[in-house]
Write an enzyme that holds these catalytic residues in place. Sequence first.
Site, PDB file in Angstrom:
ATOM      1  CG  HIS A   1      -1.766  -1.170   1.394  1.00  0.00           C
ATOM      2  ND1 HIS A   1      -2.629  -1.590   0.408  1.00  0.00           N
ATOM      3  CD2 HIS A   1      -1.899  -2.045   2.415  1.00  0.00           C
ATOM      4  CE1 HIS A   1      -3.262  -2.681   0.832  1.00  0.00           C
ATOM      5  NE2 HIS A   1      -2.830  -2.969   2.031  1.00  0.00           N
TER       6      HIS A   1
ATOM      7  CD  GLU B   1      -3.396  -3.727   5.638  1.00  0.00           C
ATOM      8  OE1 GLU B   1      -4.236  -3.128   4.948  1.00  0.00           O
ATOM      9  OE2 GLU B   1      -2.996  -4.871   5.386  1.00  0.00           O
TER      10      GLU B   1
ATOM     11  CG  HIS C   1       0.765  -6.620   3.220  1.00  0.00           C
ATOM     12  ND1 HIS C   1       1.080  -5.382   2.700  1.00  0.00           N
ATOM     13  CD2 HIS C   1      -0.586  -6.717   3.131  1.00  0.00           C
ATOM     14  CE1 HIS C   1      -0.026  -4.762   2.325  1.00  0.00           C
ATOM     15  NE2 HIS C   1      -1.062  -5.571   2.568  1.00  0.00           N
TER      16      HIS C   1
ATOM     17  NE  ARG D   1      -5.325  -7.892  -6.724  1.00  0.00           N
ATOM     18  CZ  ARG D   1      -6.196  -7.152  -7.372  1.00  0.00           C
ATOM     19  NH1 ARG D   1      -5.932  -6.674  -8.561  1.00  0.00           N
ATOM     20  NH2 ARG D   1      -7.360  -6.901  -6.839  1.00  0.00           N
TER      21      ARG D   1
END
Length: 310
Positions: A97, A115, A172, A192
């Site tokens: 991200h 996150e 991740h 991605r």
Amino acid sequence: MREIIRLTPVFKEMVWGGNKLREHFGYPIPGDDTGEAWVVSAHQEGDCLIAEGTFAGKTLSWLWDNHRELFGNAKGKEFPLLVKFIDAREDLSIQVHPDDAYAQVHENGARGKTECWYILDCEENSDIIVGHKAGTKEEMKQMIDEGRWEDFLQVRPIHPGDFFQIPPGTVHAIRKGTLLIEIQQNSAITYRLYDYGRMPGGKPRELHIRQGLDVVECPHRETGVRRQVFHEESYDRTFLVSCPFYTVEKYDIRGSFVLPQDQPFMIVNVIDGEGYIDGMPAKKGDCMILPCGYKEARIEGNISIVTAHI
């Protein structure tokens, strides 16, 4: 306002999803490939409805826009957090991200995405991916171009109760057999890097190699999360993380406990057990917001909660 804001989940079917959200929480999921329940969300791709009370039927984004006093008059155009339960029957894509600065420029002023994950359940010998082993961006690009994923990825074993903070720039992936709660910035931006060659609907999902190479931190830097546990007679409090976007704690209550609420607002997610919150039944899977000025909530029963606030 002394009224708990209870929310109705928004469900997301995913190529990697399963049915544990029904089995574990009793949620009325739409199918056996349901990967996510957005349980506290004002995002345009999944805006939770208020389940009951004064604002029943309104969306969380409407409440944020029209009654900012309930959130301590917190700044910002959008509600800042998003909470999900995630069921990974299969591996999620390898992803990364961006931070706020990159997203602001390259994603039409959107937020970046920090996150964190708390592992609720997982199969024996399960693992996840957090980080990578490339020393430079050039080495990383070569590994990706050559498909040397085993050489590139940092694989970590997991157990129920494990906790991970995932800053922007961290490679991740949640892997199969994992059920977790994710607390994050209110953002849906994901780059991605690899998707195992899957062909949902007969065509591959989009990859974002250029953007990913832009934002991946290289070399990977470990994020030190210093879990602190405080044992009291009727509860245990576990401090999990505090960062510029959220503070997350877990409470394991046995009997009666008074939860202070002196924040602009506090998100409460019931992750196990059942009991009562200010006399109202609460069970595993219930998610709610204690608004500004709520002061304190009496929680009774054998019940575990994860709280989050800005």
